[in-house]
Design an enzyme around this catalytic site. Structure first.
Site, PDB file in Angstrom:
ATOM      1  CG  ASN A   9       2.536   4.690   1.351  1.00  0.00           C
ATOM      2  OD1 ASN A   9       3.209   3.661   1.397  1.00  0.00           O
ATOM      3  ND2 ASN A   9       1.255   4.697   1.036  1.00  0.00           N
ATOM      4  CD1 TRP A  10       9.031   5.656   0.867  1.00  0.00           C
ATOM      5  CD2 TRP A  10      10.658   4.122   0.885  1.00  0.00           C
ATOM      6  NE1 TRP A  10      10.168   6.266   1.341  1.00  0.00           N
ATOM      7  CE2 TRP A  10      11.188   5.344   1.363  1.00  0.00           C
ATOM      8  CE3 TRP A  10      11.508   3.017   0.818  1.00  0.00           C
ATOM      9  CZ2 TRP A  10      12.514   5.478   1.767  1.00  0.00           C
ATOM     10  CZ3 TRP A  10      12.835   3.152   1.214  1.00  0.00           C
ATOM     11  CH2 TRP A  10      13.336   4.373   1.686  1.00  0.00           C
ATOM     12  CE  LYS A  11       1.074   5.115  -2.625  1.00  0.00           C
ATOM     13  NZ  LYS A  11       0.040   5.643  -3.502  1.00  0.00           N
ATOM     14  CG  HIS A  95      -2.924   3.898   1.262  1.00  0.00           C
ATOM     15  ND1 HIS A  95      -3.297   3.644  -0.039  1.00  0.00           N
ATOM     16  CD2 HIS A  95      -2.178   5.027   1.236  1.00  0.00           C
ATOM     17  CE1 HIS A  95      -2.778   4.590  -0.810  1.00  0.00           C
ATOM     18  NE2 HIS A  95      -2.102   5.435  -0.073  1.00  0.00           N
ATOM     19  CD  GLU A  97      -2.207   2.771  -3.361  1.00  0.00           C
ATOM     20  OE1 GLU A  97      -1.253   2.267  -2.735  1.00  0.00           O
ATOM     21  OE2 GLU A  97      -2.132   3.877  -3.945  1.00  0.00           O
ATOM     22  CD  GLU A 167      -2.980   9.255   1.267  1.00  0.00           C
ATOM     23  OE1 GLU A 167      -1.882   9.761   1.035  1.00  0.00           O
ATOM     24  OE2 GLU A 167      -3.212   8.039   1.132  1.00  0.00           O
ATOM     25  N   GLY A 173      -1.705   9.392  -7.122  1.00  0.00           N
ATOM     26  CA  GLY A 173      -0.962   8.860  -8.256  1.00  0.00           C
ATOM     27  C   GLY A 173      -1.484   9.340  -9.601  1.00  0.00           C
ATOM     28  CB  SER A 213      -0.889  14.436  -7.055  1.00  0.00           C
ATOM     29  OG  SER A 213      -1.299  13.255  -7.719  1.00  0.00           O
ATOM     30  N   GLY A 234       3.429   9.905  -1.799  1.00  0.00           N
ATOM     31  CA  GLY A 234       3.670   8.645  -2.491  1.00  0.00           C
ATOM     32  C   GLY A 234       4.840   8.774  -3.456  1.00  0.00           C
ATOM     33  N   GLY A 235       4.526   8.953  -4.739  1.00  0.00           N
ATOM     34  CA  GLY A 235       5.557   8.965  -5.780  1.00  0.00           C
ATOM     35  C   GLY A 235       6.750   9.863  -5.489  1.00  0.00           C
TER      36      GLY A 235
HETATM   37  P1  13P Z   1       0.958  10.076  -4.623  1.00  0.00           P
HETATM   38  O1  13P Z   1       1.724  11.124  -3.862  1.00  0.00           O
HETATM   39  O2  13P Z   1       1.818   9.241  -5.533  1.00  0.00           O
HETATM   40  O3  13P Z   1      -0.254  10.633  -5.286  1.00  0.00           O
HETATM   41  O4  13P Z   1       0.418   9.025  -3.503  1.00  0.00           O
HETATM   42  C1  13P Z   1      -0.227   9.505  -2.385  1.00  0.00           C
HETATM   43  C2  13P Z   1      -0.405   8.371  -1.457  1.00  0.00           C
HETATM   44  O5  13P Z   1      -1.156   7.448  -1.725  1.00  0.00           O
HETATM   45  C3  13P Z   1       0.366   8.364  -0.194  1.00  0.00           C
HETATM   46  O6  13P Z   1      -0.103   7.407   0.683  1.00  0.00           O
END
Ligand code: 13P
Length: 251
Positions: A9-11, A95, A97, A167, A173, A213, A234-235
């Protein structure tokens, strides 16, 4: 045997040029055998070019969100039909967020899931508790309600197009990962919850991804748990080397 899935997920990261660079890097570095199902989710404006870029690869493209309506006066929104029209196969819904910053409720997500399935999109449905829920011991209850409110109305056949992504919000994050044991405990609970409503045919076949993470150095241990079928990253999905290592950990 459920197939392992790793999705990135590149956000809100990577402009057009950076998207192309990362996709080229991924094409070079990701394993090309079919043992793991690989998905990337760039931003809306880069979806069409990503689909074109990845046409002859084993990497699928997902959107990060979608509106529940078929179309209409919803300034700034994107419909399921628009995603399909540029070749997107999958959509991430729910998600944390989106839930936190854009006030997406379980019932709104229920409509989004219905619209996505109607358009034959695969849904990666995200859910998970906040730190306060875990600290108060309410995490199982909360997760159960997220699943019940948004997914329990589905028909058995719909589950062929659903991927679950647990999640925990406190692990996203933050560098703080759920331990492999905590992930397994919750994934087993999720599978049992699905089993109690839909039976083994659904619960044993639905993929449950872990997100929060996941990094190259912890992925293998998390993915080795029996009810963890891969990850939503994510990251670490923004660096080709890290993402490739995580994908390899799922094989
Ligand atoms: P991180 O891997 O940066 O913690 O993010 C997880 C995420 O929200 C994937 O959708």
């Amino acid at each position: 045997m459920r197939q392992k899935i790793v999705a990135g997920n590149w956000k809100m990261h990577k402009n057009a040029e950076e998207t192309e660079d990362l996709l080229n890097d991924l094409i070079d570095k990701l394993p090309s055998d079919a043992e793991v199902h690989i998905i990337v989710a760039p931003t809306f404006v880069n979806l069409a070019s990503a689909v074109e870029h990845l046409e002859f690869t084993n990497i699928n493209v997902a959107a990060q969100n979608m509106h529940q309506a078929e179309g209409g006066a919803f300034t700034g929104e994107i419909s399921a039909d628009m995603l399909k029209s540029v070749g997107v196969s999958t959509v991430i819904l729910g998600h944390s967020e989106r839930r936190a910053y854009f006030h997406e409720s379980n019932s709104l997500l229920k409509s989004k899931v219905d619209t996505a399935l109607k358009h034959e999109l695969v849904v990666i449905f995200c859910f998970g508790e906040e730190l306060k829920d875990r600290q108060s011991g309410n995490h199982f209850n909360l997760v159960e309600n997220q699943l019940k409110d948004s997914l329990f109305h589905l028909a058995e056949k719909d589950w062929a197009n659903i991927i679950l992504a647990y999640e925990p919000v406190w692990a996203i994050g933050t560098g703080e990962t759920a331990s492999p044991e905590q992930a397994q405990e919750m994934h087993e609970f999720i599978r049992n919850t699905i089993d109690s409503k839909f039976g083994k045919n659904v619960s044993e076949n639905v993929a449950i991804l872990y997100g929060g993470s996941v990094k190259p150095d912890n992925a293998r241990e998390i993915f080795s748990k029996p009810d963890v079928d891969g990850g939503l990253i994510g990251g670490a999905a923004l660096k080709a080397d890290d993402f490739a290592t995580i994908v390899s950990a799922a094989i």
